[in-house]
Scaffold this active site. Sequence first.
Site, mmCIF file in Angstrom:
data_model
loop_
_atom_site.group_PDB
_atom_site.id
_atom_site.type_symbol
_atom_site.label_atom_id
_atom_site.label_comp_id
_atom_site.label_asym_id
_atom_site.label_seq_id
_atom_site.Cartn_x
_atom_site.Cartn_y
_atom_site.Cartn_z
ATOM 1 C CG ASN A 153 -2.003 1.005 1.176
ATOM 2 O OD1 ASN A 153 -1.850 2.006 0.506
ATOM 3 N ND2 ASN A 153 -3.089 0.782 1.912
ATOM 4 C CG ASP A 154 1.907 3.046 3.683
ATOM 5 O OD1 ASP A 154 0.730 3.337 3.364
ATOM 6 O OD2 ASP A 154 2.266 2.829 4.851
ATOM 7 C CB VAL A 155 5.988 0.411 -0.848
ATOM 8 C CG1 VAL A 155 6.485 0.272 0.584
ATOM 9 C CG2 VAL A 155 5.215 -0.811 -1.273
ATOM 10 C CB VAL A 156 2.293 0.967 -4.723
ATOM 11 C CG1 VAL A 156 3.249 -0.202 -4.857
ATOM 12 C CG2 VAL A 156 1.093 0.562 -3.881
ATOM 13 C CB ALA A 210 1.802 5.939 6.027
#
Lengths: 103, 103, 463, 463, 359, 359
Positions: D389-392, D430
């Site tokens: 999620n956050d990393v994309v 996050a």
Amino acid sequence: MTAMTIIQIYVFVLAAFVGYMVISRVPPLLHTPLMSATNAISGISLVGSLVAAGSADHHVSNILGCVAVACAMVNVVGGFVITDRMLRMFQRKPKTPAADGTQ
Amino acid sequence: MTAMTIIQIYVFVLAAFVGYMVISRVPPLLHTPLMSATNAISGISLVGSLVAAGSADHHVSNILGCVAVACAMVNVVGGFVITDRMLRMFQRKPKTPAADGTQ
Amino acid sequence: MNARDLVIQAAYLAASVFFILGLKSLSHPDRARQGMNQAAIGMLLAILGTLLVQDIVTYQWIAIGLVVGTVIGIPLGTKVPMTAMPQQIAISHGFGAAAATLVGVNEFVVRGFGAGLDHGTMTALGVETLLGALTVTGSLMAFGKLQEILPGRPITWPAQNVSSLALLAATFGILGWLIVAPGNPMAYWAMIGLSLLLGVLLVLPIGGADMPVVVSLLNSYAGLAAAATGFAIGNNVLIIAGALNGASGFLLSILMSKAMNRSFANVIFGAFGGEPVAAAATSTAGLTVRSVSAEDAAVQLAFASRVIVVPGYGLAVAQAQHVVQELAELIEKKGGEVKYAIHPVAGRMPGHMNVLLAEANVPYEKLLDMDEINPQFEQCDVALVVGANDVVNPAARTDPSSPIYGMPILNVDKARSAIVLKRSMNTGFAGIENALFYSPRTAMLFGDAKASLSRLVAEIKAL
Amino acid sequence: MNARDLVIQAAYLAASVFFILGLKSLSHPDRARQGMNQAAIGMLLAILGTLLVQDIVTYQWIAIGLVVGTVIGIPLGTKVPMTAMPQQIAISHGFGAAAATLVGVNEFVVRGFGAGLDHGTMTALGVETLLGALTVTGSLMAFGKLQEILPGRPITWPAQNVSSLALLAATFGILGWLIVAPGNPMAYWAMIGLSLLLGVLLVLPIGGADMPVVVSLLNSYAGLAAAATGFAIGNNVLIIAGALNGASGFLLSILMSKAMNRSFANVIFGAFGGEPVAAAATSTAGLTVRSVSAEDAAVQLAFASRVIVVPGYGLAVAQAQHVVQELAELIEKKGGEVKYAIHPVAGRMPGHMNVLLAEANVPYEKLLDMDEINPQFEQCDVALVVGANDVVNPAARTDPSSPIYGMPILNVDKARSAIVLKRSMNTGFAGIENALFYSPRTAMLFGDAKASLSRLVAEIKAL
Amino acid sequence: MRIGVFKENAPREHRVALTPDGVARLVKAGDTVVVERGAGAAAFFADDAYVAAGATLGDASSVGAADLVCKVQRPAPDEIASLRDGVTLISFAGADAGPVLDQLRARHITLLALERVPRTTRAQAMDVLSSQATVAGYKAALIGAEALSRFLPMLTTAAGSLTPARVLVIGAGVAGLQAIATTRRLGGVVAGFDVRPAAAEEVLSIGAKFLAPEAISADAATAGGYARELAEEQQRKVLAVIDGAVAQTDLVISTAAIPGKPAPRLITTATVEKMHPGSVIVDVAAETGGNCELTRAGETVVHHGVTIIGPLNLPSTMPMHASQMFSRNVQTLIGLLRKDGQLVVDLNDDIVKAMSVVQ
Amino acid sequence: MRIGVFKENAPREHRVALTPDGVARLVKAGDTVVVERGAGAAAFFADDAYVAAGATLGDASSVGAADLVCKVQRPAPDEIASLRDGVTLISFAGADAGPVLDQLRARHITLLALERVPRTTRAQAMDVLSSQATVAGYKAALIGAEALSRFLPMLTTAAGSLTPARVLVIGAGVAGLQAIATTRRLGGVVAGFDVRPAAAEEVLSIGAKFLAPEAISADAATAGGYARELAEEQQRKVLAVIDGAVAQTDLVISTAAIPGKPAPRLITTATVEKMHPGSVIVDVAAETGGNCELTRAGETVVHHGVTIIGPLNLPSTMPMHASQMFSRNVQTLIGLLRKDGQLVVDLNDDIVKAMSVVQ
Ligand SMILES: NC(=O)c1ccc[n+]([C@@H]2O[C@H](COP(=O)([O-])OP(=O)(O)OC[C@H]3O[C@@H](n4cnc5c(N)ncnc54)[C@H](OP(=O)(O)O)[C@@H]3O)[C@@H](O)[C@H]2O)c1
Ligand SMILES: NC(=O)c1ccc[n+]([C@@H]2O[C@H](COP(=O)([O-])OP(=O)(O)OC[C@H]3O[C@@H](n4cnc5c(N)ncnc54)[C@H](OP(=O)(O)O)[C@@H]3O)[C@@H](O)[C@H]2O)c1
Ligand SMILES: NC(=O)c1ccc[n+]([C@@H]2O[C@H](COP(=O)([O-])OP(=O)(O)OC[C@H]3O[C@@H](n4cnc5c(N)ncnc54)[C@H](O)[C@@H]3O)[C@@H](O)[C@H]2O)c1
Ligand SMILES: NC(=O)c1ccc[n+]([C@@H]2O[C@H](COP(=O)([O-])OP(=O)(O)OC[C@H]3O[C@@H](n4cnc5c(N)ncnc54)[C@H](O)[C@@H]3O)[C@@H](O)[C@H]2O)c1
């Protein structure tokens, strides 16, 4: 060849298609029961036999028909009984409540 | 109801079975091409139209028939051309010769 | 068309639909029973519809026939042991075919011994009689072979090839003649006689192991005979049910021969072939190996309650640890229980199996060592041997001259059944033959272990 | 029956068989093309056969029709952009249905405006005309909606429910009346008018997103109309092709609505329903999320040349490492290329993804870090995001107020398409929304990652 | 039958020949067992546990008075003194055993040497060399991983991507295979190498690569499954292969051995100098001279930034499990020697025959 | 911008603040770099490599004259002497930093303390604590495995079946999770424990069990993701959980820490005495006082047969990769401080602000 015969050929061809398609994905487990069930269905010649046995045309019809009915009936009854016994073996076992450990 | 009609109903039922079974395992990928192909096949009303257009009964038949033939032909031609274009997209790509390392 | 006819036709149409639905359900394990019931309802509707037919005026002969047939049919179906099923099907077939033949004969007789028949009807009638008669004797032969009244091996005779072909030609020749000139009773009787003979000669040269395929093929012939009857007397349900049977029986025999690893051509043309193909691999000691298809093995595993996986060096060579774990999970999802039996010297280094199975995340609780698992083999439905050989070789227990004599082994030979995955009949590390592979309870699934396991997984998922 | 008729019937039978074989092949990706050709041969045979029909005496009108039709049909099929396919199918349909209607009208007219018709034929003719006319306007409406001439949203009006039902009842009422008393041209014309109106009213209340299903359903109606024509003029190939089309179109529309996650009942009864069901989840910003079925996702993956797997914390939570590797192997077996994009902070500990993927034996060469893989997203057909999620989250690039602003991310938003596997629309570590999930190029496959991946594997295997 | 268990007095020897579990099984089979006080202490088996298992505790002389005495290392001269004349002794014979054997012979002591267990399927359960090599291979991998100045596994982190360490295991026998498996578990990119033909498939079967299958030679293997010394030509080929591979290697674990011979020299000084600084060599063959020219047994040498570890008696550094496996082997062997509850050293048995070096 | 790289002189410190690879990237970005001679030697980075990367070599004073000086450990008083007045220094501040900070302040030196990098997503690439804890966790697992007298993995062999070792990792932060992953890789049966609520799912996500989820408490976590000291009641509960678990544990790796506080005491002497002889405790928190009462920093204690290892500066024992990660963190931080090629310590930036302990 009459128009009736023509259309009967249509019926035959379509039914053959159905028969072919209906079977094409059967698992080997069911080969024998299926053979047995189609065997029972092939007792459909009972229909022809009944007409013969019940007709008033000839006495010979009645007798030949009666024997034919008996034969076909053996096929039908025997076939279904055997199929039934065979299928009884495939009752799925109930899921054993596995003693599930911590994940 | 004539015997002919009866047997036509058999034909209808059997064909419907075939249609149903033939489709039942289609992957979603092919939904649209299949829709398009069956659309083309539904242009079969061309057959009826041809008879009307070519008959000598009535002039109205010829004209109605001619329009019908044109409509059906749009369906047939358009349908197959679209299907063809769509299927061209599904050409399986050739297997890339992967640079296979040591096992 | 009057109301009675409409009812009859409606019954026939419904019967046809039920037959189709029945066959459809019968090809799915979970719905097979329901399918049988649907087929039975179809049959009932067909019978009831027929009883309404205008031509039927007297019911006494019908009643007699029905009662006699039922009285014979029920014990035939119930008394017979499960192992004798195929021959029962064969004999039950014979009866059905006899009925079809008799109907044909009757029709021929009442239409003035063929004189009152047009070419079309004669064609239908002729085909019906020919196929019916052939099926009667063919079924009897198949029954004899299966029941071991007749020798199971292919029976051949001098000039078999020529004589069978000649007979076939003669039979069909007479049929052609009859179609051209229907009113010829002598020809008709001759054709029946030749057909009966043909049934015998077609089945005799086929080996006992192929009999189930033959039975299914005869089933198909019986269906075609019924369809021909339908054409002859203009009965739609006969045409439909017959065609259904004809097509499905034919496909089924192809599928069966595939599943049993037999050549279908050999079955159909067995009578005309040269040497029949050798049946199965035979060990030096004359024992035979039973090879199994992935489909059959998959079914066995899917329906087993207790499965023990016995991994060996072949698992390691094939690097099949992940797939075997996937298979085990799948079996457990289907309700079975899976354990792994780890032999102390399986593989080629101490702990070889542990390393691999840990990599595939097999929980430690599922790994049982020899002492724990050996008593459990007797209760296990299937022992799945994946590339193990020496560690499951009963010679270690039984043969003092064997180099592995005295080594404790995993008692796979005590399991109710075993499926062995390996690539060939080659020996393992110790270089000795393994009697387990020749046991009647063992089935061999040949091929690379990883590939075989993948196929098993796919098959079980497809069930 | 003379030779000419025999030839015609043989052609028709062959045409029917070709249609069936064609449809059968069309449901397999590898044989679809061949299937289309078979269907086309079937059509040709049907046409040629018909041209032999005795009743046809003049060919000039036929020739004109054929030429005009072809001249219109070819550009219709070739000129249209691929994205406009569904509306083209709709319009092409409309033409077919118009033909069926016109044939019905002609039959009615030439038989003395219905006076010369028996009840049975009138039934067939009536059904044909009704369904044909309905399909004509229905197809036009569908075309309008798809082409965005008409508004795509469901169009409703006061008392819609009642008015539609009344119209339906009236139309069928007139049909019934006509069957009882065929010789009533006024009723016939009225029925046609009402049917045309019905086609409009049935399609208007259905949303644009459901249009493909509607088109397929109209296809089914057109088939039934053709079959009715067959009954009316006693033509077997019409009956068979029409029935094939009617049944397969119906099933296809059910399958399509399933695959698109729509309610089929809603499509059929849309006109009579109350509120149409809300189309899809909508973000706070008013954007919509597109959810995809495992089947569709599977097809997308199976036919992709370049796939990039983006694992995240969800992969770890679901412990899906083994399945994802299985999926990747499968895609590669199908000819695609799979890489893994490892974001430096994916998961919850440094090297989290490495640990998991190593456990599943993913070769190190396939793991690419961010700098290596980011330029490759633009060429990638499908980015498969497994619980990341956050990393994309593109907000890291675009939104200076975001707490993750400035963190380098994996450019999944640059991929040609993305499939995201997660359980819900919940946020990641996050705690912020992710615009990627609302992108039109992104499809969400909801559910536990392991379960979703297993389904993908099963679906691809079944293809 | 009376069985004695000695305490090991050799330096660095922490194992014990029979564990309490083993004792319990022997007692159950009808034997009586005397254990020297403190015999298991170094392997974390307390005297109490032996007593609980049914043994009696005693001093060296009471242990030496048994029918059969078990020990790990061959007895030192002073230990031989405490043995009864004519006793049967199970232990390793060790290298350069001549004088000790003479001494035993003089005392009519039968020695069953554990390194002589034949490599037959039946003898596997008594094969102490295999069981202890398993420990050695595992331990060598751990020591190598620990000594390395880098990660073995690949790691993609916010602080950059770390590449996996490349491991080369020379000699894919029992210890070598275990070392391969262990370094692979830790995430290393592992290649194995050996000269015996069977080794290639075995290395692949644990998921590692095999380095240079072309260097294998069929005549490198004896019928017993061991390797033999190589012809000069072949030896040159092997050296070249290893020399070519080490430059891309971070960790070398070498286990090559030839029974009864000094370990083959496979890593020359020149080869070591081709390795990166920070690389590590664990030479499991140190005890028999080492596969690496620079190895010093029992020491850690750093040459050109390459750390060369020459561990001694690796199994003893994992005394609990090493003893447990040792004990199981010995116990199986005792089962073979027990006939009707009596000790019978039957020289017709091929295993016993192979093991009897003094009788 | 001129950047200096010091050599570390503290005992046991083998890392270097910037590796040649890091230097090359900085040089490419336009900085000039001076490296103290021999700075990378202990981490296997030769001076030549630095020169090849574009650095110049110098002595401590020339390094201290740069705009920005990078170091791992905080400078000792004599090292401070070589720093230019007003220079900016990046390094750990370390414990009890008061006197050193005063000294720096007096010299107008700005210290950006590496342990103060905030735990925000953006700062992750500069988070030296995380990167070094990764090394520590991995290394602790290897040390534990090595010290154990048994195998970690399960092994079924001809010499009996060996059960897998049971491992308990206390504190599932960065180091703890890495230790869990590593012991699991080796085949141990691993359970993790922590008091922060997020930890349970994280432990499960690497395939280990979570011990006693009921002992988790929501208020044990701070907003920054760290743990805080526990209320007495809660502390008792945690002690009881650990006390109950150790008897079935062969290897304990404890990593529990609270920033700026001594490590929580989680393993009492009484608890240790419940463990089997032969078990091992690796106390990664030794540096800050240890999680175990018996831990002595830098030493290995054996108590009741249980080995308690208190390693110091674990990352330094794997200097190559530890330095590589450290260097990457520092380099990212330098990128943040570079504005148009000049050094700008912008106190409006939350990361820089948090790090500046002296300015
Ligand atoms: N564990 C140890 O420490 C150790 C050490 C040294 C020796 N051994 C010896 O090794 C043997 C171990 O017994 P085992 O039963 O594990 O192995 P095995 O007796 O060596 O048999 C392995 C079988 O696996 C089959 N196989 C090989 N590759 C395969 C593949 N890719 N797919 C499917 N099957 C494959 C082979 O048959 P096909 O060729 O027909 O496929 C072979 O017969 C014992 O004799 C033991 O004494 C053990
Ligand atoms: N790598 C490190 O060292 C480290 C350390 C601490 C923190 N972080 C932070 O962690 C985050 C990592 O990013 P990420 O993209 O990997 O993870 P993420 O942003 O936390 O997102 C993970 C997603 O996975 C989904 N998920 C959870 N369980 C699932 C299951 N069983 N099946 C399917 N989906 C599941 C969740 O959505 P649903 O709930 O909808 O399923 C969630 O949105 C970053 O913000 C990073 O800063 C990293
Ligand atoms: N049948 C059994 O019961 C049994 C039991 C245990 C072991 N074994 C087999 O015995 C064999 C050897 O066992 P081991 O580990 O005790 O042997 P070992 O300790 O004597 O030697 C270790 C390895 O070094 C290798 N080697 C020797 N010279 C070499 C050279 N010049 N270059 C490279 N490698 C060289 C050997 O081939 C061997 O694999 C293995 O194949 C093992 O599987 C069989
Ligand atoms: N968002 C980010 O960028 C980022 C970066 C790195 C780490 N983190 C997170 O920060 C958290 C802590 O990181 P860390 O490893 O540096 O922490 P740490 O080294 O300060 O502490 C180690 C662990 O000990 C635990 N602990 C403290 N008291 C305890 C007690 N009484 N009993 C049991 N356990 C106790 C803590 O909860 C922590 O998990 C982790 O959740 C990590 O994922 C976040």
